[in-house]
Write an enzyme that holds these catalytic residues in place. Structure first.
Site, PDB file in Angstrom:
ATOM      1  N   GLU A 111       0.819  -1.223   0.000  1.00  0.00           N
ATOM      2  CA  GLU A 111       0.000   0.000   0.000  1.00  0.00           C
ATOM      3  C   GLU A 111       0.848   1.265   0.000  1.00  0.00           C
ATOM      4  O   GLU A 111       1.302   1.715   1.056  1.00  0.00           O
ATOM      5  CB  GLU A 111      -0.933   0.007   1.224  1.00  0.00           C
ATOM      6  CG  GLU A 111      -1.809   1.256   1.292  1.00  0.00           C
ATOM      7  CD  GLU A 111      -2.748   1.311   2.504  1.00  0.00           C
ATOM      8  OE1 GLU A 111      -2.746   0.344   3.303  1.00  0.00           O
ATOM      9  OE2 GLU A 111      -3.466   2.300   2.654  1.00  0.00           O
TER      10      GLU A 111
ATOM     11  N   LYS B 214      -2.359  -1.943  -3.258  1.00  0.00           N
ATOM     12  CA  LYS B 214      -3.426  -1.115  -2.669  1.00  0.00           C
ATOM     13  C   LYS B 214      -3.051   0.352  -2.857  1.00  0.00           C
ATOM     14  O   LYS B 214      -2.428   0.960  -1.970  1.00  0.00           O
ATOM     15  CB  LYS B 214      -3.601  -1.463  -1.184  1.00  0.00           C
ATOM     16  CG  LYS B 214      -4.616  -0.592  -0.460  1.00  0.00           C
ATOM     17  CD  LYS B 214      -5.002  -1.155   0.897  1.00  0.00           C
ATOM     18  CE  LYS B 214      -5.874  -0.163   1.660  1.00  0.00           C
ATOM     19  NZ  LYS B 214      -6.478  -0.726   2.864  1.00  0.00           N
TER      20      LYS B 214
HETATM   21  C1  5MM Z   1      -7.373   1.598   8.737  1.00  0.00           C
HETATM   22  O1  5MM Z   1      -6.370   2.529   8.477  1.00  0.00           O
HETATM   23  C2  5MM Z   1      -5.124   2.033   8.042  1.00  0.00           C
HETATM   24  C3  5MM Z   1      -3.964   2.712   8.675  1.00  0.00           C
HETATM   25  O2  5MM Z   1      -4.145   2.722  10.022  1.00  0.00           O
HETATM   26  P1  5MM Z   1      -3.058   3.431  10.962  1.00  0.00           P
HETATM   27  O3  5MM Z   1      -2.720   4.751  10.332  1.00  0.00           O
HETATM   28  O4  5MM Z   1      -3.806   3.562  12.222  1.00  0.00           O
HETATM   29  O5  5MM Z   1      -1.904   2.504  11.025  1.00  0.00           O
HETATM   30  C4  5MM Z   1      -4.936   2.327   6.550  1.00  0.00           C
HETATM   31  O6  5MM Z   1      -3.800   1.683   6.046  1.00  0.00           O
HETATM   32  C5  5MM Z   1      -6.120   1.886   5.791  1.00  0.00           C
HETATM   33  O7  5MM Z   1      -6.153   0.472   5.784  1.00  0.00           O
HETATM   34  C6  5MM Z   1      -6.066   2.367   4.373  1.00  0.00           C
HETATM   35  O8  5MM Z   1      -5.451   3.614   4.256  1.00  0.00           O
HETATM   36  C7  5MM Z   1      -7.460   2.435   3.830  1.00  0.00           C
HETATM   37  O9  5MM Z   1      -8.212   3.282   4.646  1.00  0.00           O
HETATM   38  P2  5MM Z   1      -9.113   4.389   3.976  1.00  0.00           P
HETATM   39  O10 5MM Z   1      -9.892   4.956   5.126  1.00  0.00           O
HETATM   40  O11 5MM Z   1      -8.175   5.349   3.336  1.00  0.00           O
HETATM   41  O12 5MM Z   1      -9.968   3.631   2.980  1.00  0.00           O
END
Ligand code: 5MM
Length: 341
Positions: free
Chosen positions: A177, A219
């Site tokens: 990601e 991702k």
């Molecule tokens: C759930 O948030 C993830 C990161 O968490 P932390 O910053 O607390 O480590 C993040 O990687 C998330 O899985 C992705 O960015 C996708 O989240 P969004 O809200 O952008 O769809």
């Protein structure tokens, strides 16, 4: 773990009509989201919330896999069933966040590098033992004056590639990601440039570290103007810029692309994914789906508010977004679906 098993898992994660649910908020992020809606920031409330999500009826019809946080994978339901077992019994493949967070990158003001490589081989072995089938590592790329820098892109690409190689060695599909943040007032063109450069460098490093593309999921963030940019592009322009950028940088052998939502509104996150699958379905070399956190969970969190009496309604809200995004995965989402809650 044989190569075929990892490839099969990767394919199942991006199966038609399904996508991934990111519920791997670290404690700090989870607390921030709870505080905004007045939910106490306790371990027990986080456990209750994750139980609410994973026990939502029919979730497995739309969600192929769930990304868990370390705390969650060790927790149980109120009556003692491991949450990872709840996911598996619902037909949801369990995954685990492996990074330990983005930290300031030395010598690069305003930029971050994601940490977590030390001891990773042993942590992977433990999670595999617990039943995890895939993992996730997120790098954060910021757009600003003179950034992202080459140093930041290279450091993060190196860490992502080392992580992915260790996952594959240990028996986990790797979700890779690289998130180009929407923070700021940059144009969609600047986002395109930053995303293209990020992905070029990333796939170069993945090759160098001998990461098997068929056993990984990318991702990425979408190519989109910054949140504060006065000129926001249309759904079709975002879809076209994103697909163009990915076609130019992401090898066809990659098992799938599962976008993050990044702070887009719920409906736009669905609409953008849908437009890519409608307009470009004949030329996309990989399945294109979602791996959203906020754009699936946010309405449910707001309905729940930490109250037991609201659990059923919160689960309905969660399922609605899961269904909309699963439809978008197939290019079958429409605005009318939004009123059918
Ligand atoms: C759930 O948030 C993830 C990161 O968490 P932390 O910053 O607390 O480590 C993040 O990687 C998330 O899985 C992705 O960015 C996708 O989240 P969004 O809200 O952008 O769809």
């Amino acid at each position: 773990m044989d190569a075929q098993t990892l490839e099969n898992t990767a394919k199942a994660m991006v199966a038609p009509g399904k996508g991934l649910l990111a519920m791997d908020e670290s404690t700090g992020t989870s607390n921030q989201r709870f505080e905004k809606v007045g939910i106490p920031t306790t371990v027990e409330k986080r456990r209750e919330y994750r139980e609410l999500i994973l026990t939502a009826p029919r979730l497995g019809e739309f969600i192929s896999g769930a990304i868990l946080f370390d705390e969650t994978i060790r927790q149980t339901t109120e009556d003692g069933k491991p949450l990872i077992k709840v996911a598996i019994d619902a037909g949801i493949i369990p995954g685990i966040k492996l990074d330990t967070g983005a930290k300031d990158l030395a010598g690069h003001p305003g930029e971050k590098v994601t940490e977590g490589l030390d001891g990773l081989r042993d942590r992977i072995a433990e999670y595999v033992q617990m039943g995890a089938k895939f993992a996730k590592w997120r790098a954060v790329i910021t757009i600003g004056k003179d950034i992202p820098s080459l140093g930041c892109l290279e450091a993060n690409a190196h860490a992502l590639s080392r992580y992915a190689a260790l996952c594959q060695e240990g028996g986990l599909v790797a979700i890779v990601e690289p998130e180009v943040l929407m923070d700021g007032d940059h144009s969609i063109e600047r986002c395109y440039e930053a995303t293209e450069k990020t992905l070029h460098i990333l796939f170069d490093r993945l090759y160098t570290q001998r990461v098997v593309l068929e056993q990984m999921i990318l991702k990425p963030s979408m190519v989109i103007a910054g949140k504060d940019c006065p000129q926001q592009a249309s759904v079709d322009v975002v879809a076209e810029a994103t697909v163009t950028c990915l076609l130019r940088t992401v090898p066809a052998a990659v098992a799938g692309v599962a976008f993050l939502s990044g702070g887009q509104t719920n409906e736009l996150a669905s609409a953008h994914l849908n437009a890519m699958n409608v307009r470009f379905k004949d030329i996309l070399p990989w399945p294109v789906t979602f791996s959203y956190a906020r754009a699936i969970q946010q309405p449910a969190l707001e309905v729940w508010k930490g109250e037991e009496a609201n659990i059923k309604e919160a689960q309905k809200a969660l399922l609605h977004r899961a269904r909309c995004n699963a439809a978008a995965r197939n290019g079958e989402y429409s605005q009318e679906m939004e009123s059918a809650v």
